[in-house]
Structures are given as C-alpha cells and as structure tokens.
Design a protein around this motif. Structure first.
Motif, mmCIF file in Angstrom:
data_model
loop_
_atom_site.group_PDB
_atom_site.id
_atom_site.type_symbol
_atom_site.label_atom_id
_atom_site.label_comp_id
_atom_site.label_asym_id
_atom_site.label_seq_id
_atom_site.Cartn_x
_atom_site.Cartn_y
_atom_site.Cartn_z
ATOM 1 N N GLY A 49 -32.945 2.431 -18.079
ATOM 2 C CA GLY A 49 -33.133 3.881 -17.832
ATOM 3 C C GLY A 49 -32.455 4.466 -18.737
ATOM 4 N N LEU A 50 -32.635 5.810 -18.882
ATOM 5 C CA LEU A 50 -31.987 6.619 -19.848
ATOM 6 C C LEU A 50 -30.677 7.410 -19.094
ATOM 7 C CD1 LEU A 50 -32.019 8.122 -22.660
ATOM 8 C CD2 LEU A 50 -33.437 10.029 -21.503
ATOM 9 N N GLY A 51 -29.831 7.429 -19.701
ATOM 10 C CA GLY A 51 -28.397 8.067 -18.977
ATOM 11 C C GLY A 51 -27.427 8.660 -19.937
ATOM 12 N N GLY A 52 -26.467 9.085 -19.441
ATOM 13 C CA GLY A 52 -25.491 9.786 -20.369
ATOM 14 C C GLY A 52 -24.385 8.425 -21.037
ATOM 15 N N LYS A 53 -24.420 7.458 -20.535
ATOM 16 C CA LYS A 53 -23.713 6.102 -20.963
ATOM 17 C C LYS A 53 -24.414 4.885 -20.864
ATOM 18 C CE LYS A 53 -19.693 8.202 -18.454
ATOM 19 N NZ LYS A 53 -18.598 7.636 -17.276
ATOM 20 N N ASP A 54 -24.148 4.030 -21.801
ATOM 21 C CA ASP A 54 -24.456 2.711 -21.669
ATOM 22 C C ASP A 54 -23.898 2.010 -20.449
ATOM 23 O OD1 ASP A 54 -26.010 3.098 -23.895
ATOM 24 O OD2 ASP A 54 -24.550 2.193 -25.186
ATOM 25 N N ASP A 60 -23.917 -0.324 -12.947
ATOM 26 C CA ASP A 60 -24.574 0.618 -12.391
ATOM 27 C C ASP A 60 -24.820 0.199 -10.672
ATOM 28 O OD1 ASP A 60 -26.257 3.059 -12.598
ATOM 29 O OD2 ASP A 60 -27.565 1.710 -11.917
ATOM 30 N N GLY A 61 -24.508 1.222 -10.012
ATOM 31 C CA GLY A 61 -24.642 0.913 -8.559
ATOM 32 C C GLY A 61 -25.816 0.457 -8.234
ATOM 33 N N ARG A 62 -26.981 0.747 -9.035
ATOM 34 C CA ARG A 62 -28.386 0.424 -8.557
ATOM 35 C C ARG A 62 -28.967 -0.889 -9.188
ATOM 36 N NH1 ARG A 62 -29.761 6.247 -11.062
ATOM 37 N NH2 ARG A 62 -28.460 5.256 -12.605
ATOM 38 N N GLY A 63 -27.995 -1.677 -9.844
ATOM 39 C CA GLY A 63 -28.556 -2.700 -10.666
ATOM 40 C C GLY A 63 -29.251 -2.588 -11.892
ATOM 41 N N TRP A 64 -29.520 -1.305 -12.443
ATOM 42 C CA TRP A 64 -30.343 -1.122 -13.548
ATOM 43 C C TRP A 64 -29.399 -1.063 -14.920
ATOM 44 C CZ3 TRP A 64 -32.555 4.070 -11.184
ATOM 45 C CH2 TRP A 64 -33.210 3.982 -10.100
ATOM 46 N N ASN A 65 -30.222 -1.399 -15.939
ATOM 47 C CA ASN A 65 -29.582 -1.218 -17.002
ATOM 48 C C ASN A 65 -29.733 0.156 -17.731
ATOM 49 O OD1 ASN A 65 -28.581 -3.867 -17.755
ATOM 50 N ND2 ASN A 65 -30.574 -4.855 -17.961
ATOM 51 N N MET A 66 -28.843 0.900 -18.187
ATOM 52 C CA MET A 66 -29.126 2.307 -18.568
ATOM 53 C C MET A 66 -28.316 2.369 -19.970
ATOM 54 S SD MET A 66 -29.981 3.677 -15.521
ATOM 55 C CE MET A 66 -29.834 5.342 -15.953
ATOM 56 N N MET A 67 -28.852 3.187 -20.637
ATOM 57 C CA MET A 67 -28.565 3.428 -22.178
ATOM 58 C C MET A 67 -29.050 4.897 -22.489
ATOM 59 S SD MET A 67 -30.429 0.022 -23.871
ATOM 60 C CE MET A 67 -29.826 0.153 -25.519
ATOM 61 N N THR A 95 -27.568 12.828 -19.327
ATOM 62 C CA THR A 95 -28.058 12.674 -20.636
ATOM 63 C C THR A 95 -27.820 13.898 -21.560
ATOM 64 O OG1 THR A 95 -29.647 11.206 -19.259
ATOM 65 C CG2 THR A 95 -30.281 12.101 -21.483
ATOM 66 N N TRP A 96 -28.207 14.897 -21.075
ATOM 67 C CA TRP A 96 -27.955 16.044 -21.780
ATOM 68 C C TRP A 96 -26.602 16.405 -22.486
ATOM 69 C CZ3 TRP A 96 -31.564 19.377 -18.320
ATOM 70 C CH2 TRP A 96 -33.018 19.124 -18.569
ATOM 71 N N GLU A 97 -25.733 16.231 -21.571
ATOM 72 C CA GLU A 97 -24.322 16.563 -21.980
ATOM 73 C C GLU A 97 -24.175 15.398 -23.179
ATOM 74 O OE1 GLU A 97 -21.878 18.467 -20.944
ATOM 75 O OE2 GLU A 97 -23.601 19.757 -20.121
ATOM 76 N N SER A 98 -24.576 14.291 -23.073
ATOM 77 C CA SER A 98 -24.166 13.156 -23.901
ATOM 78 C C SER A 98 -24.815 13.795 -25.252
ATOM 79 C CB SER A 98 -24.772 11.749 -23.624
ATOM 80 O OG SER A 98 -25.927 11.647 -23.444
ATOM 81 N N TRP A 99 -25.979 14.257 -25.160
ATOM 82 C CA TRP A 99 -26.928 14.612 -26.538
ATOM 83 C C TRP A 99 -26.044 15.783 -27.175
ATOM 84 C CZ3 TRP A 99 -32.555 15.424 -24.592
ATOM 85 C CH2 TRP A 99 -33.330 14.239 -24.289
ATOM 86 N N LYS A 100 -25.368 16.692 -26.273
ATOM 87 C CA LYS A 100 -24.485 17.796 -26.948
ATOM 88 C C LYS A 100 -23.449 17.273 -27.533
ATOM 89 C CE LYS A 100 -23.838 20.605 -23.248
ATOM 90 N NZ LYS A 100 -23.596 21.436 -22.565
ATOM 91 N N LYS A 101 -22.826 16.013 -27.275
ATOM 92 C CA LYS A 101 -21.679 15.488 -28.006
ATOM 93 C C LYS A 101 -22.361 14.778 -29.315
ATOM 94 C CE LYS A 101 -19.017 14.769 -23.608
ATOM 95 N NZ LYS A 101 -18.975 13.871 -22.788
ATOM 96 N N THR A 102 -23.210 13.937 -29.203
ATOM 97 C CA THR A 102 -23.761 13.145 -30.281
ATOM 98 C C THR A 102 -24.702 13.854 -31.110
ATOM 99 O OG1 THR A 102 -25.591 12.444 -29.099
ATOM 100 C CG2 THR A 102 -23.660 11.091 -28.874
ATOM 101 N N GLY A 103 -25.459 14.985 -30.696
ATOM 102 C CA GLY A 103 -26.350 15.554 -31.560
ATOM 103 C C GLY A 103 -27.486 14.924 -31.834
#
Length: 115
Positions: A49-54, A60-67, A95-103
């Motif tokens: 899954g796509l997220g703001g953190k790896d 992850d509380g749902r049992g998913w790998n997020m990156m 996700t968008w918050e992390s994009w602002k930090k990393t560009g």
C-alpha cells in the motif's frame, strides 16, 4: 496505480490503448500476492500500500505492507512516474504530507486521485 481493489478497469484500459506500456498496480487489501499475473503480462502487481511512512505488516494495524512513494520508486528503479492514479481510502492525506517533505511530487507527470 494505487488501490485497485476489485476494479482494475482503469489499468486494463490503459494497457489496451497503449500495449507497449507497463503498469504497476498496488493494493494490499485484495488478498493477492506480489507477482500475481491475474491482470496480464503488462500489469505488474504488488501487495503493497501507498502511505506516508514505510511500515511492515507487523507495524500496520491491518497487517499490510505500506511504503512511501520514494521507497517504491527506489525499489522499482524509477526516477519519474508518468501517470499516478490513487484511490487509497483516506491514506491520501498522510501520503501527500510526506510528498511535501521529500519533494517526490515533482517526479510525477500527472496525478489522478479520488478524495
């Protein structure tokens, strides 16, 4: 394409119109495993899954790998994404918050999303 759920019609339509393209589809919620070829040879599936953190499935509380998008692009060896579609059920905000930090958003040609 992030969040295909049970409707990969967008991805399948892209491949039918541009058969030379490779589509990368991501969804940890549909019970398929990375490498599953259920969508055909031009669509590479990942149960990530796509997220703001790896986060590993343990974290992850749902049992998913997020990156993050940065991590996924590094994993795939990509420097640019021509078209990014996302329907990730409220994970867009982190996700968008992390994009602002990393560009990383500067490496996306077109962005389609459901909010």
């Amino acid at each position: 394409s992030f969040g295909i759920n049970d409707d990969p019609s967008f991805d399948l339509d892209l491949v039918s119109r541009w058969p030379h393209c490779t589509i990368y589809a991501f969804d940890p919620s549909i019970g398929r495993k990375t490498g599953d070829t259920f969508l055909g040879p031009n669509i590479k599936f990942y149960d990530i899954g796509l997220g703001g953190k790896d986060k590993s499935e343990k974290d992850d509380g749902r049992g998913w790998n997020m990156m993050t998008l940065d991590s996924i692009m590094k994993m795939l060896g990509h420097e640019h994404v021509n078209l990014l579609k996302m329907d990730i059920e409220s994970s867009e905000w982190d996700t968008w918050e992390s994009w602002k930090k990393t560009g990383v958003h500067k490496k996306i040609g077109q962005l389609l999303g459901e909010i």
